[in-house]
Each structure stands twice: as structure tokens, then as C-alpha cells.
Design a protein around this motif. Structure first.
Motif, short mmCIF file in Angstrom:
data_model
loop_
_atom_site.label_atom_id
_atom_site.label_comp_id
_atom_site.label_asym_id
_atom_site.label_seq_id
_atom_site.Cartn_x
_atom_site.Cartn_y
_atom_site.Cartn_z
N GLN A 4 -12.18 -0.89 -16.91
CA GLN A 4 -11.10 0.08 -16.77
C GLN A 4 -10.43 -0.20 -15.44
N ILE A 5 -9.21 -0.66 -15.48
CA ILE A 5 -8.49 -1.00 -14.25
C ILE A 5 -7.67 0.20 -13.79
N ILE A 6 -7.92 0.62 -12.54
CA ILE A 6 -7.15 1.69 -11.91
C ILE A 6 -6.36 1.06 -10.77
N MET A 7 -5.08 1.31 -10.73
CA MET A 7 -4.21 0.66 -9.75
C MET A 7 -3.64 1.69 -8.77
N ASP A 8 -4.03 1.54 -7.50
CA ASP A 8 -3.54 2.43 -6.44
C ASP A 8 -2.37 1.75 -5.74
N TYR A 9 -1.18 2.30 -5.94
CA TYR A 9 0.02 1.67 -5.39
C TYR A 9 0.53 2.38 -4.15
N THR A 10 -0.35 3.18 -3.49
CA THR A 10 0.11 4.03 -2.39
C THR A 10 0.45 3.25 -1.13
N SER A 11 -0.39 2.30 -0.76
CA SER A 11 -0.19 1.59 0.50
C SER A 11 0.71 0.37 0.27
N GLY A 12 0.86 -0.46 1.30
CA GLY A 12 1.64 -1.67 1.17
C GLY A 12 3.13 -1.43 1.38
N THR A 13 3.89 -2.50 1.27
CA THR A 13 5.34 -2.39 1.41
C THR A 13 5.91 -1.68 0.17
N LYS A 14 7.13 -1.22 0.29
CA LYS A 14 7.77 -0.56 -0.85
C LYS A 14 7.86 -1.51 -2.04
N THR A 15 8.11 -2.78 -1.76
CA THR A 15 8.21 -3.77 -2.83
C THR A 15 6.87 -3.97 -3.51
N MET A 16 5.79 -4.04 -2.72
CA MET A 16 4.45 -4.19 -3.29
C MET A 16 4.11 -2.98 -4.17
N SER A 17 4.45 -1.78 -3.68
CA SER A 17 4.16 -0.56 -4.45
C SER A 17 4.94 -0.53 -5.75
N ALA A 18 6.23 -0.88 -5.67
CA ALA A 18 7.06 -0.88 -6.88
C ALA A 18 6.55 -1.90 -7.89
#
Length: 429
Positions: A110-124
Motif C-alpha cells: 500500500q503506497i502512501i504519498m506525502d507531498y507536503t515537503s519539497g519544492t512546489k514543483t515536487m509537491s505538484a
């Protein structure tokens, strides 16, 4: 049910926002650590640039402070991501790791993806990748009094994307509907959960056209009457839907056999056009051949004649020649004179009918077309038909249909399927 191993994808920022240097890295590490301990994954995949890898070392320290271990390659590994402001590059890095876990036949993850950190481009890029592959997406919220989420107030927000998936589904349904893939529409509709989408009317619409495409007029009419034409999803096709409903209603309910038959004929001709549009020329020509037969049968019925049981007395009343009657008698079977397509049109010619005259004038061309049909894999042979074969046959059938009834253009228009105006496009790659 076996529990799936949870794999947590995390993008690692630089820590250089309101804080800087070592303090910034430690603050970010505390936030990432909080998320990891709340989810308790089997393994963590960090996506980090060279500049942000230092943060992960501080996460190890936090585990040690809690008398726990966070071991490289066993509990986590790092995927380098250098082009932190290149959307496509970031997307491809995330995608490759999804494939790696999804293609592992030894375990289920089960893959859970946390997009909170990083650059805006990485998050998007991570959010889009997770949505594309239907993975669980999370973001970390909390008290933002200071502008950032304060340590110790972190709350994990699971993003429910059903509205987005359902809207993509509606766009796919519209495209599939226009391509006459009605069962695909129905299967997609079954998975829609958004109550703001007129699911039942959509289902009834697709079922109606599925049955109509299979020449089941009664079921088609029944389902189309259940469609709320005034709903917003159908505004652009409302006028055409009303015409289609009228046509089906006549086929099912009209007391005029001739009118019913003419609308059924128009439906069949349009049916052949749809098959040709799908490059199914053998199928399309098979329908044209049936249309060709039906035209003659409809016209003969106006002379009180039935192809499957020709009444000699009617022929005598119409002053049909004795030679031609004898020709027809040779087709007697089980006490009935049963004639086919060629004899139908020759009989119409004997009766002085315009359809019969047209047949005689174009007899060589028509015989060539029908012979090609007979050699088709859907008739008696193994030959494939072409678009040119279809267009030539269609021209003959439409010419005859227009001669059959002065209102045939209207019948053809009213039995032509409704189509959505696809102004809203989706990525078709």
C-alpha cells in the motif's frame, strides 16, 4: 485478509524557509519524523536532492532518542532527485518507484504519498502521480499561527479524490458515448460515487443507446423515457434527445406500420454508418444489405404483398405477366412462394414501381455490390470489405430509401444518435 506492507513516499525539502542552516534541517526532520511515527510504515522512500539529504540524518537521531532504530536500506532508502523544479523529471522519478513496488509479485504494497515537503514543483508532481496511479495521498496540517505548521500540532490529512476521479470518469463517458462504446460507459458509471452527478439518468441514457444500437427498440425507448433531459449534463444534447425519443416512440407505439417500418429502416441505415465509422466495413455492409431487403419489403407491403408468402391472386389483380408469375412459382417452398432480394425488386419493376425501375437501371452495379457482400466473411465467403465498398453500397441504399418515402431525410435525422459536444478535452496521450 492479508495486511499490505505500507510504503511511505516522502519528498524532502531543504529546510530553508523561515529557518536556515542546521536549525532548518532539524525542524523539517521533526515534522517528517512525526508523520512517519503516526503512519508506522514498513518502509520509507525519501525523495531528496543533495542539499536536503542532511535532513534524513536528523530523522535517524530522533528515532535513537526514542530508543528506536531507523536503519538505512532496511527501514528506508533515498532516491536522488536533482531537477527539483522540473515537473516531468520529478513525476518520472516518483512513477518509477511506484512501478517498482506495484510490479513486485512477491508482496502487496500500500503506497502512501506525502507531498507536503519539497519544492512546489515536487509537491505538484507527486500529487499528480499519486492521483494518476490511484495511490493514497496525504498532506500534513496543523496550527499555522506562525505561518508554518507548528511542531507537535501535526495532523495527517488523507486526501479523498473521488470528486476528481468522478469528473474524469464523466469526461471518459462522454467520449465513449460518442464512440458508441455504451457498455464501457455503463461500467464506468457504476464506479461513480459523487451524488452531484446525474448517475441514474446517465445509466438510463447509455442503456437506451446500447439497446438501440442492437436494434432492440422497446428496451431503448423504455430507458430513454427515464432520462431527465433537463439535467445539466444533457443540456447540449437535449434537442437531439427529444428527436430520438420521438423516433423510438413511433417505432414502438405507432399504429401506422409503414411509419414504424420507415423509422426502423432509418435506424438500420444509421446503424451501418456507425459500424463503418468504427472501420467495421463487413459489419456495416451486412446491415446495408438488410436495409436493402427491408426497402423492397416495405414497398411490396403497400401492394399487399409479402416476400415470404407471395399471393398469386394479388399479382393477377395487378396484371403481372404470366411469364413472371411462372418465374416466381419456381421459388415455391412448403406451399408458399418465398422470394429474395433480387426477385423483390424485379417484382417491383413488373408492378411499374419506381424502386423496381431504379434497380433495373443500376442492375449491374447492384449485382456487383451484392456479390461482394456475399463474398464477405460475414456472409458466405472470406473476403474483407473496404470503405469504398461501403460508400458505394450506402449510396444505392440511401437513393432507394429516399424514393421509398418523401420524409426519409427527416427519419434519418431523427434516428441519428445524439452526440456530446466535446469542448472539454482530457489528455488522450
Amino acid at each position: 485478509m492479508k495486511r499490505k506492507d505500507i510504503i511511505l513516499f516522502m519528498i524532502v525539502g531543504t529546510g530553508f524557509n523561515s529557518k536556515s542552516g542546521d536549525e532548518g534541517f532539524r525542524l523539517l526532520a521533526q515534522k517528517l519524523y512525526s508523520t512517519i511515527t503516526k503512519i508506522y510504515p514498513h518502509h520509507v522512500v525519501f525523495f531528496a536532492s543533495d542539499r536536503s539529504k542532511e535532513t534524513i540524518g536528523y530523522i535517524e537521531e530522533l528515532f535513537e532518542n526514542d530508543n528506536d532504530e531507523f536503519i538505512f536500506e532496511e527501514d528506508y532508502h533515498i532516491v536522488p532527485i536533482d531537477a527539483i523544479d522540473d515537473f516531468n523529471a520529478c513525476f518520472e522519478v516518483f512513477e518509477s518507484k511506484i512501478w517498482e513496488f506495484d510490479m513486485d509479485i512477491t508482496k502487496e504494497y500500500q503506497i502512501i504519498m506525502d507531498y507536503t515537503s519539497g519544492t512546489k514543483t515536487m509537491s505538484a508532481a507527486m500529487a499528480c502521480c499519486g492521483m494518476f496511479y490511484n495511490k493514497d495521498l496525504i498532506s500534513v496540517g496543523g496550527d499555522r499561527t506562525t505561518g508554518e505548521v507548528s511542531v507537535g500540532t501535526e495532523i495527517i490529512n488523507y486526501q479523498n479524490l473521488y470528486k476528481i476521479y468522478d469528473r474524469f470518469a464523466v469526461i471518459r463517458i462522454r467520449h465513449n458515448f460518442n464512440a458508441n462504446r455504451f457498455m464501457a460507459c455503463i461500467e464506468t458509471l457504476k464506479r461513480i460515487v459523487d451524488l452531484n452527478i446525474e448517475k441514474e439518468s446517465f445509466l438510463n441514457l447509455c442503456k437506451a443507446y446500447y439497446y438501440w444500437d442492437n436494434m432492440d427498440f422497446e428496451n431503448a425507448y423504455s430507458f430513454l423515457t427515464k432520462v431527465n433531459i433537463n439535467q445539466r449534463h444533457f443540456i447540449e444534447i437535449a434537442v437531439k434527445l427529444k428527436k430520438n425519443l420521438k423516433a423510438l416512440g413511433i417505432i414502438v407505439n405507432s399504429k401506422s406500420e409503414n411509419l414504424k417500418n420507415c423509422y426502423a429502416l432509418a435506424s438500420l441505415i444509421n446503424n451501418s454508418k456507425r459500424r463503418a465509422a468504427e472501420y467495421k466495413y463487413d459489419d456495416a455492409i451486412a446491415r446495408l444489405y438488410r436495409s436493402f431487403e427491408l426497402i423492397a419489403q416495405i414497398k411490396l407491403s403497400k401492394y399487399n404483398l409479402i416476400s415470404s408468402d407471395i399471393d398469386i391472386d394479388v399479382l393477377l389483380e395487378k396484371n403481372v405477366s404470366e411469364d413472371f408469375i411462372n418465374y416466381l412459382k419456381k421459388m415455391e417452398e412448403d406451399g408458399k412462394i418465398k422470394i429474395g432480394l433480387t426477385a423483390d425488386f424485379l417484382l417491383l419493376n413488373e408492378l411499374g414501381d419506381d424502386l423496381g425501375k431504379y434497380y433495373k437501371e443500376h442492375e449491374n452495379k447492384i449485382k456487383d455490390l451484392t456479390q461482394k457482400r456475399n463474398n464477405s466473411v460475414l456472409a458466405h465467403g472470406l473476403e474483407s470489405q473496404s470503405n469504398e465498398d461501403f460508400e458505394n453500397f450506402l449510396q444505392v441504399v440511401v437513393d432507394l430509401a429516399l424514393k421509398l418515402d418523401k420524409d426519409m431525410k427527416r427519419f434519418l435525422n431523427e434516428t441519428e444518435f445524439s452526440k456530446f459536444d466535446l469542448k472539454l478535452q482530457y489528455n488522450q496521450f
